[in-house]
Design an enzyme around this catalytic site. Structure first.
Site, PDB file in Angstrom:
ATOM      1  N   THR A 188     -44.615  47.369  69.525  1.00  0.00           N
ATOM      2  CA  THR A 188     -45.228  47.220  70.841  1.00  0.00           C
ATOM      3  C   THR A 188     -44.302  47.862  71.864  1.00  0.00           C
ATOM      4  O   THR A 188     -43.075  47.810  71.700  1.00  0.00           O
ATOM      5  CB  THR A 188     -45.452  45.745  71.195  1.00  0.00           C
ATOM      6  OG1 THR A 188     -45.631  45.615  72.615  1.00  0.00           O
ATOM      7  CG2 THR A 188     -44.280  44.881  70.806  1.00  0.00           C
ATOM      8  N   CYS A 211     -48.814  51.981  75.436  1.00  0.00           N
ATOM      9  CA  CYS A 211     -49.179  50.695  74.857  1.00  0.00           C
ATOM     10  C   CYS A 211     -49.766  51.026  73.502  1.00  0.00           C
ATOM     11  O   CYS A 211     -50.603  51.937  73.397  1.00  0.00           O
ATOM     12  CB  CYS A 211     -50.182  49.954  75.731  1.00  0.00           C
ATOM     13  SG  CYS A 211     -50.793  48.434  74.978  1.00  0.00           S
TER      14      CYS A 211
END
Length: 231
Positions: free
Chosen positions: A83, A197
């Site tokens: 992430t 992202c």
């Protein structure tokens, strides 16, 4: 081959991409029936998301550090946080183990530098777009100017991530909004745009726009592959 330790589940939708990309990459390099040596610690994202929006980053750091320690105990040779946003606590995670942490912003910055990108747009969660832990690292370590959408656009990008992409929802209307924002970043001088992202690549891909896109999931996975195959 070294063993890659993945901290995933943030969200699991994009962690699936890491698993696929790394295994495909290892097979491409080694051929035959080869696949990656992987350990994965997958967290409960509902817990992480609540702490993020409450601003309790210390607790998120403790959760991810514990995950990293479990991976080290299991025999991993490196740590990969699957992430962008949670690289806010990458220093605490790295300090909790003796393993190298493959940083997603470093891998991305290196790729941008190789392609002589001097100004780049950034899409991601509000945490990633607005705080310095990510864009500041790319600016200071690689000398690349990072531009971000305006406040209203950042709100759209952030909400689509949490309310749609992390839930596995792919909406055409949201793709159109993202593409408009990408075009505006290019108009502001961005030579390329970072999909900062790991879920964004589920919505937008290079075929959707003429603006060069840097898929951080792919870039990060490739860095892990290179580590695993290194002597």
């Amino acid at each position: 081959m070294k063993t890659i330790g993945l901290i995933g589940g943030m969200s699991w939708e994009s962690t699936v991409s890491y698993y696929q990309l790394i295994n495909r990459g290892i097979k491409q390099h080694l051929g035959g029936l080869h696949s990656a040596k992987l350990l994965m610690y997958s967290v409960d994202f509902a817990e992480i998301e609540a702490l993020q929006h409450a601003g309790d980053w210390q607790k998120t750091a403790e959760i991810l550090a514990s995950a990293a320690q479990s991976l080290e105990s299991g025999g991993a040779d490196c740590v990969v946080i699957c992430t962008n946003t949670m690289h806010k606590v990458a220093p605490q995670v790295a300090a909790s183990v003796s393993l190298p942490l493959i940083h997603i912003a470093d891998a991305t910055g290196q790729k941008l530098s190789e392609n002589s990108i001097e100004t780049v747009g950034l899409l991601g969660t509000n945490f990633t777009m607005e705080q310095s832990f990510y864009k500041g690292r790319i600016e200071s370590e690689f000398g690349i100017q990072v531009v971000i959408p305006n406040q209203a656009e950042r709100k759209i990008v952030h909400e689509v991530i949490y309310q749609e992409l992390c839930l596995g929802k792919i909406e055409e209307a949201s793709k159109r909004e993202y593409l408009k924002i990408i075009d505006k970043l290019a108009a502001q001088g961005a030579q390329a745009v970072i999909l900062g992202c790991t879920e964004i690549a589920l919505l937008v891909e290079q075929a959707d726009t003429n603006v060069p896109l840097y898929n951080t999931t792919e870039i990060h996975a490739q860095a892990a592959i290179e580590f695993a195959l290194s002597v």
